[in-house]
Design a protein around this motif. Structure first.
Motif, PDB file in Angstrom:
ATOM      1  N   ASP A  86     -26.092  89.534 -26.564  1.00  0.00           N
ATOM      2  CA  ASP A  86     -26.313  90.974 -26.602  1.00  0.00           C
ATOM      3  C   ASP A  86     -25.048  91.807 -26.723  1.00  0.00           C
ATOM      4  O   ASP A  86     -25.138  93.022 -26.879  1.00  0.00           O
ATOM      5  CB  ASP A  86     -27.058  91.424 -25.342  1.00  0.00           C
ATOM      6  N   ALA A  87     -23.873  91.200 -26.598  1.00  0.00           N
ATOM      7  CA  ALA A  87     -22.670  92.017 -26.534  1.00  0.00           C
ATOM      8  C   ALA A  87     -21.449  91.219 -26.977  1.00  0.00           C
ATOM      9  O   ALA A  87     -21.441  89.983 -26.932  1.00  0.00           O
ATOM     10  CB  ALA A  87     -22.463  92.541 -25.109  1.00  0.00           C
ATOM     11  N   PHE A  88     -20.416  91.943 -27.377  1.00  0.00           N
ATOM     12  CA  PHE A  88     -19.115  91.354 -27.695  1.00  0.00           C
ATOM     13  C   PHE A  88     -18.042  92.301 -27.184  1.00  0.00           C
ATOM     14  O   PHE A  88     -18.161  93.526 -27.317  1.00  0.00           O
ATOM     15  CB  PHE A  88     -18.953  91.148 -29.197  1.00  0.00           C
ATOM     16  N   SER A  89     -16.984  91.739 -26.611  1.00  0.00           N
ATOM     17  CA  SER A  89     -15.929  92.570 -26.039  1.00  0.00           C
ATOM     18  C   SER A  89     -14.567  91.996 -26.382  1.00  0.00           C
ATOM     19  O   SER A  89     -14.407  90.794 -26.624  1.00  0.00           O
ATOM     20  CB  SER A  89     -16.073  92.667 -24.520  1.00  0.00           C
ATOM     21  N   SER A  90     -13.574  92.874 -26.399  1.00  0.00           N
ATOM     22  CA  SER A  90     -12.182  92.471 -26.546  1.00  0.00           C
ATOM     23  C   SER A  90     -11.350  93.355 -25.635  1.00  0.00           C
ATOM     24  O   SER A  90     -11.691  94.517 -25.392  1.00  0.00           O
ATOM     25  CB  SER A  90     -11.714  92.592 -27.996  1.00  0.00           C
ATOM     26  N   ASN A  91     -10.264  92.815 -25.132  1.00  0.00           N
ATOM     27  CA  ASN A  91      -9.425  93.581 -24.225  1.00  0.00           C
ATOM     28  C   ASN A  91      -8.004  93.037 -24.234  1.00  0.00           C
ATOM     29  O   ASN A  91      -7.766  91.875 -24.593  1.00  0.00           O
ATOM     30  CB  ASN A  91      -9.983  93.554 -22.796  1.00  0.00           C
ATOM     31  N   GLY A  92      -7.070  93.877 -23.847  1.00  0.00           N
ATOM     32  CA  GLY A  92      -5.677  93.480 -23.750  1.00  0.00           C
ATOM     33  C   GLY A  92      -4.998  94.211 -22.613  1.00  0.00           C
ATOM     34  O   GLY A  92      -5.442  95.289 -22.196  1.00  0.00           O
ATOM     35  N   ASN A  93      -3.920  93.619 -22.118  1.00  0.00           N
ATOM     36  CA  ASN A  93      -3.224  94.201 -20.975  1.00  0.00           C
ATOM     37  C   ASN A  93      -1.735  93.928 -21.090  1.00  0.00           C
ATOM     38  O   ASN A  93      -1.320  92.826 -21.475  1.00  0.00           O
ATOM     39  CB  ASN A  93      -3.773  93.633 -19.668  1.00  0.00           C
ATOM     40  N   LEU A  94      -0.932  94.915 -20.730  1.00  0.00           N
ATOM     41  CA  LEU A  94       0.523  94.798 -20.724  1.00  0.00           C
ATOM     42  C   LEU A  94       1.038  95.206 -19.354  1.00  0.00           C
ATOM     43  O   LEU A  94       0.658  96.263 -18.831  1.00  0.00           O
ATOM     44  CB  LEU A  94       1.129  95.703 -21.796  1.00  0.00           C
ATOM     45  N   GLN A  95       1.907  94.366 -18.768  1.00  0.00           N
ATOM     46  CA  GLN A  95       2.513  94.660 -17.471  1.00  0.00           C
ATOM     47  C   GLN A  95       4.031  94.588 -17.624  1.00  0.00           C
ATOM     48  O   GLN A  95       4.576  93.561 -18.040  1.00  0.00           O
ATOM     49  CB  GLN A  95       2.070  93.648 -16.404  1.00  0.00           C
ATOM     50  N   LEU A  96       4.726  95.671 -17.287  1.00  0.00           N
ATOM     51  CA  LEU A  96       6.185  95.720 -17.336  1.00  0.00           C
ATOM     52  C   LEU A  96       6.698  96.269 -16.016  1.00  0.00           C
ATOM     53  O   LEU A  96       6.155  97.240 -15.485  1.00  0.00           O
ATOM     54  CB  LEU A  96       6.669  96.629 -18.475  1.00  0.00           C
ATOM     55  N   SER A  97       7.738  95.668 -15.491  1.00  0.00           N
ATOM     56  CA  SER A  97       8.362  96.215 -14.287  1.00  0.00           C
ATOM     57  C   SER A  97       9.786  95.705 -14.189  1.00  0.00           C
ATOM     58  O   SER A  97      10.118  94.628 -14.690  1.00  0.00           O
ATOM     59  CB  SER A  97       7.575  95.827 -13.029  1.00  0.00           C
ATOM     60  N   ASP A  98      10.647  96.497 -13.562  1.00  0.00           N
ATOM     61  CA  ASP A  98      12.046  96.104 -13.387  1.00  0.00           C
ATOM     62  C   ASP A  98      12.658  96.990 -12.310  1.00  0.00           C
ATOM     63  O   ASP A  98      12.046  97.974 -11.874  1.00  0.00           O
ATOM     64  CB  ASP A  98      12.814  96.234 -14.700  1.00  0.00           C
ATOM     65  N   LYS A  99      13.874  96.629 -11.947  1.00  0.00           N
ATOM     66  CA  LYS A  99      14.560  97.340 -10.873  1.00  0.00           C
ATOM     67  C   LYS A  99      16.040  97.438 -11.204  1.00  0.00           C
ATOM     68  O   LYS A  99      16.637  96.495 -11.711  1.00  0.00           O
ATOM     69  CB  LYS A  99      14.365  96.604  -9.542  1.00  0.00           C
ATOM     70  N   ASP A 100      16.638  98.617 -10.935  1.00  0.00           N
ATOM     71  CA  ASP A 100      18.055  98.831 -11.166  1.00  0.00           C
ATOM     72  C   ASP A 100      18.592  99.701 -10.042  1.00  0.00           C
ATOM     73  O   ASP A 100      18.394 100.914 -10.024  1.00  0.00           O
ATOM     74  CB  ASP A 100      18.269  99.504 -12.521  1.00  0.00           C
ATOM     75  N   GLY A 101      19.233  99.068  -9.074  1.00  0.00           N
ATOM     76  CA  GLY A 101      19.760  99.807  -7.936  1.00  0.00           C
ATOM     77  C   GLY A 101      18.654 100.399  -7.099  1.00  0.00           C
ATOM     78  O   GLY A 101      17.712  99.713  -6.685  1.00  0.00           O
ATOM     79  N   ILE A 102      18.708 101.706  -6.888  1.00  0.00           N
ATOM     80  CA  ILE A 102      17.693 102.371  -6.079  1.00  0.00           C
ATOM     81  C   ILE A 102      16.443 102.684  -6.883  1.00  0.00           C
ATOM     82  O   ILE A 102      15.434 103.105  -6.328  1.00  0.00           O
ATOM     83  CB  ILE A 102      18.243 103.662  -5.452  1.00  0.00           C
ATOM     84  N   PHE A 103      16.505 102.489  -8.209  1.00  0.00           N
ATOM     85  CA  PHE A 103      15.389 102.861  -9.077  1.00  0.00           C
ATOM     86  C   PHE A 103      14.588 101.637  -9.500  1.00  0.00           C
ATOM     87  O   PHE A 103      15.161 100.596  -9.840  1.00  0.00           O
ATOM     88  CB  PHE A 103      15.919 103.576 -10.324  1.00  0.00           C
ATOM     89  N   SER A 104      13.282 101.765  -9.483  1.00  0.00           N
ATOM     90  CA  SER A 104      12.405 100.712  -9.996  1.00  0.00           C
ATOM     91  C   SER A 104      11.241 101.368 -10.714  1.00  0.00           C
ATOM     92  O   SER A 104      10.913 102.535 -10.462  1.00  0.00           O
ATOM     93  CB  SER A 104      11.895  99.808  -8.867  1.00  0.00           C
ATOM     94  N   TYR A 105      10.641 100.628 -11.614  1.00  0.00           N
ATOM     95  CA  TYR A 105       9.515 101.169 -12.370  1.00  0.00           C
ATOM     96  C   TYR A 105       8.516 100.066 -12.660  1.00  0.00           C
ATOM     97  O   TYR A 105       8.833  98.876 -12.634  1.00  0.00           O
ATOM     98  CB  TYR A 105       9.988 101.796 -13.691  1.00  0.00           C
ATOM     99  N   SER A 106       7.318 100.480 -12.960  1.00  0.00           N
ATOM    100  CA  SER A 106       6.302  99.547 -13.423  1.00  0.00           C
ATOM    101  C   SER A 106       5.384 100.292 -14.383  1.00  0.00           C
ATOM    102  O   SER A 106       5.206 101.508 -14.285  1.00  0.00           O
ATOM    103  CB  SER A 106       5.487  98.969 -12.256  1.00  0.00           C
ATOM    104  N   LEU A 107       4.832  99.543 -15.328  1.00  0.00           N
ATOM    105  CA  LEU A 107       3.884 100.092 -16.283  1.00  0.00           C
ATOM    106  C   LEU A 107       2.763  99.097 -16.478  1.00  0.00           C
ATOM    107  O   LEU A 107       2.993  97.935 -16.824  1.00  0.00           O
ATOM    108  CB  LEU A 107       4.556 100.372 -17.634  1.00  0.00           C
ATOM    109  N   ALA A 108       1.551  99.547 -16.235  1.00  0.00           N
ATOM    110  CA  ALA A 108       0.362  98.744 -16.520  1.00  0.00           C
ATOM    111  C   ALA A 108      -0.449  99.501 -17.563  1.00  0.00           C
ATOM    112  O   ALA A 108      -0.789 100.671 -17.362  1.00  0.00           O
ATOM    113  CB  ALA A 108      -0.454  98.521 -15.252  1.00  0.00           C
ATOM    114  N   ALA A 109      -0.707  98.859 -18.682  1.00  0.00           N
ATOM    115  CA  ALA A 109      -1.468  99.483 -19.761  1.00  0.00           C
ATOM    116  C   ALA A 109      -2.511  98.494 -20.254  1.00  0.00           C
ATOM    117  O   ALA A 109      -2.251  97.285 -20.328  1.00  0.00           O
ATOM    118  CB  ALA A 109      -0.543  99.907 -20.897  1.00  0.00           C
ATOM    119  N   SER A 110      -3.686  98.981 -20.593  1.00  0.00           N
ATOM    120  CA  SER A 110      -4.747  98.096 -21.049  1.00  0.00           C
ATOM    121  C   SER A 110      -5.642  98.825 -22.041  1.00  0.00           C
ATOM    122  O   SER A 110      -5.697 100.062 -22.059  1.00  0.00           O
ATOM    123  CB  SER A 110      -5.586  97.589 -19.874  1.00  0.00           C
ATOM    124  N   PHE A 111      -6.327  98.054 -22.869  1.00  0.00           N
ATOM    125  CA  PHE A 111      -7.339  98.605 -23.761  1.00  0.00           C
ATOM    126  C   PHE A 111      -8.586  97.738 -23.672  1.00  0.00           C
ATOM    127  O   PHE A 111      -8.521  96.559 -23.308  1.00  0.00           O
ATOM    128  CB  PHE A 111      -6.843  98.674 -25.216  1.00  0.00           C
TER     129      PHE A 111
END
Length: 691
Positions: free
Chosen positions: A139-164
């Motif tokens: 009855d159905a068909f699906s597709s999906n993707g996901n990207l995970q990025l994160s890093d740290k530099d001194g007092i600063f850190s970040y992360s990115l999670a994106a998906s479709f």
């Protein structure tokens, strides 16, 4: 020299927090490769999802209760109207917190409990992950993707999670209408063959920036963006074998909606002298939702008799502020107090046009617009007191006020103000002369405020209007429901990862809200009304343990988990039997097994979930029935190396059809509407890569 080995036991919030809660981490969330959060939640103890297996859009329920009794939070805050967890990818979630009893820090609009979905944050080490998945069935068909990025530099850190995600479906929806005279003779038989197909697609993004300053201060910026669209087409043909024909023998409809939901959270944490701590938060949210619907109605021998075009444009803007001050002012106490205030504005325009057609009704054309202002303010104070090393107590109080004002061009101004004091008490006692036995007790006062849409006296019209398919309209006189609750539980921990627990709870709800059914100007109209008192009780049993915890001999690395929940409720102003709250699920259960090979390269397992339905008496004249739901899911995870792995899963292996029935009976007879939702197994494959 003698060797001394020191092992530290990590802090377990479920075991050690005074407040009763359960934490579900990202590993458990991603285990089955689910593409939406509701499939994750259905496997958790005490949680059920309404509707047919394999279809999105089910309502998430704790204690088997729907209609807003379960509070759903996103990063600790209520999501705007129209936002659905079905559109949220599990890959962007860090953890899910399940609170069985209310706490003062969160809103006490949680008669059944609270589910808080926490989005992913920055990690300590660099991360580069990509996931690509496909799935489908009859009855159905699906597709999906996901990207995970994160890093740290001194007092600063970040992360990115994106998906479709993208989801295409085609469903069959057969239905029957039955009617009986007061003496019992059948006088109506209509059979409908319907289909529905469409597509939903969207993207999620949740970047996070964090600065950890010397001295312990911390600044965090969390962003969340959810964009998507849905397209749908339906067709239904009704053959009347006995009795009156419907308004339209053939119905066709096509429509869709586009939505955007964005939110920005800024949080500043400041460490003060003496171990005190100050947390300040500012959140800004914006959502837009536009929908189009084009129903067509055909009458045999006449032709096209209904051609309606409708469009709704809605937008919501909100800003909120939170603050929390905590201090270990008194030894053995964790004192804190704070506020939570928000202002939201919702604007909506609805446009409808109908063509004048031979054999059809006179056109009903409307141009409606309304705006609503929602102001919320909450103040709270709480204390967690470690009376002895084995006995702790949590006490809190929260005042919460809501002011809703709405005005439109088709109704007079509506204003609703309400406020609730919520005293809360929880205690944890670790039994003496035991290593892992403990009991909990909680006394709470919670409530459920009416949704803004439930207060607005606007009519949403059905195509084939009847007692079982009525129009819907809000009620500006609706009042909040207030509940007094008690929870008690016993927990037994006897090995690492091994738990047995029993939990009992009860709620007394005053001002219970049900859907009333009225006959106005030759049309049936459903509207919410307050109707006295209701009572609900729950008993939950849970067990989870590795096989090695019960067998002394060397055994495979198998983890077992099982739970069962029994729910009861009674609505005092509705005659029995089966006068349950909001089609409450009487019994639900879960059983799961996970196995990992000695080399750790293969992990596999499965889960079986059961939710029964049965009859429910909504009012003296209205009743409903839902069939049981049984889900069998399996998964396997192959780790090719440290950076690449493949996840396979098959869900809804039993492929049971879902049946629902609505019945209306009065002195003139009985009418029954029966719907069937067929289902099929769904298979998924996800390739996960690290760089």
């Amino acid at each position: 020299m003698q060797t001394v080995e020191v092992k530290g036991s990590g802090y377990d919030p479920r075991r050690d927090d005074t407040a009763s809660k359960m934490i579900v981490g990202s590993e458990e969330i991603l285990k089955y490769g689910d593409t939406n959060v509701t499939d994750v939640l259905k496997r958790l103890p005490g949680i059920t999802v309404s509707g047919a297996a394999g279809r999105s859009g089910g309502e998430i329920r704790m204690r088997g209760l729907g209609s807003g009794y379960t509070q759903i939070l996103l990063n600790g805050e209520r999501a705007p109207a129209g936002f659905s967890l079905d559109t949220l990818s599990p890959d962007v979630i860090e953890r899910i917190e399940i609170l069985h009893a209310a706490s003062a820090e969160y809103s006490t609009q949680s008669i059944a409990g609270t589910i808080n979905v926490v989005l992913k944050k920055a990690v300590k080490t660099a991360q580069r992950d990509v996931k690509l998945g496909v799935g489908g069935g009859r009855d159905a068909f699906s597709s999906n993707g996901n990207l995970q990025l994160s890093d740290k530099d001194g007092i600063f850190s970040y992360s990115l999670a994106a998906s479709f995600y993208r989801y295409d479906y085609h469903y069959a929806n057969p239905a029957r209408d039955l009617g009986y005279a007061p003496e019992g003779q059948q006088n109506l038989l209509r059979s409908s063959k319907g289909t529905g197909d469409g597509r939903s697609e969207g993207i999620n993004m949740s970047p996070r920036l964090n600065w950890a300053f010397p001295g312990g201060d911390n600044l965090t910026a969390q962003f969340f963006l959810n964009v998507g669209r849905n397209e749908s087409r339906t067709h239904s043909r009704t053959d009347t074998l006995m009795g009156l024909r419907p308004d339209y023998d053939t119905n066709d409809s096509d429509g869709g909606n586009h939505y955007v939901f964005g939110r920005t959270d800024l949080t500043w944490v400041r460490k003060l002298d003496g171990g005190a701590r100050l947390e300040l938060g500012l959140r800004v949210g914006l959502s837009n939702n536009s929908s189009d619907n084009h129903p067509l109605g055909h009458i045999d021998g006449v032709g096209l008799a209904l051609d309606r075009s409708a469009r709704v444009d809605a937008s919501e803007k909100s800003v909120s502020s939170t603050g929390k001050y905590s201090s270990p002012l008194i030894p053995g106490h964790a004192l804190s107090m704070g506020w939570d205030g928000s202002y939201g504005k919702r604007d909506e325009e609805r446009w409808q046009r109908e063509l004048a057609l031979p054999g059809g009704r006179p056109p009903f054309n409307v141009d409606e617009d309304f705006n609503a202002d929602i102001k919320r303010l909450a103040l709270y104070a709480q204390d967690e007191w470690e009376i002895t090393p084995r006995w702790s107590m949590y006490a809190g109080v929260r005042w919460e006020g809501i002011d809703t004002r709405s005005i439109g061009n088709t109704y007079d101004e509506v204003q609703q103000r309400s406020s609730v004091w919520s005293p809360l008490l929880q205690t944890l006692w670790k039994l003496p002369d035991t290593k892992g036995d403990q009991v909990r007790l909680a006394l709470t006062r919670t409530y459920k405020a009416p949704a803004t849409s439930s207060l607005i006296p606007r009519r949403m019209m059905s195509t084939n209007n009847s007692q079982t398919e009525p129009d819907r309209e809000g009620n500006p006189n609706l009042k909040p429901e207030l509940a007094l609750g008690i929870d008690a539980s016993y927990e037994h921990y006897w090995a690492e990862g091994a738990l047995l627990s029993a939990r009992a709870s009860a709620r007394r709800i005053d001002g219970y809200t049900r859907q009333g059914l009225l006959y106005i100007n030759e049309r049936w109209v459903s509207t919410p009304v307050n109707d006295g008192r209701a009572n609900t009780q729950t008993l939950e049993l849970e067990a989870k343990f590795p096989l090695r915890a019960v067998l002394a001999a060397p055994v495979p690395a198998i983890d077992l988990r099982a739970s069962v929940s029994r729910n009861w409720s009674q609505v005092e102003h509705v005659p029995g039997p089966d006068n349950r709250l909001d089609q409450q699920t009487p019994v639900s259960g879960n059983f799961g097994l996970d196995y990992k090979t000695p080399d750790g390269m293969l992990t596999t397992g499965g889960s079986f979930n059961f939710r029964n339905g049965g009859p429910v008496r909504i009012t003296e004249r209205q009743s409903a029935y839902t069939s049981p739901r049984r889900d069998l899911d399996i998964y396997a995870l192959w780790k090719f190396d440290a950076k690449n792995q493949l996840r396979l899963a098959v869900s809804n292996l039993l492929a049971q059809d879902f049946e629902s029935t609505t019945t209306y009976a009065d002195a003139s007879g009985t009418i029954v509407r029966n719907n069937i939702s067929p289902s099929s197994p769904q298979a998924r494959a996800t390739l996960e890569m690290k760089f």
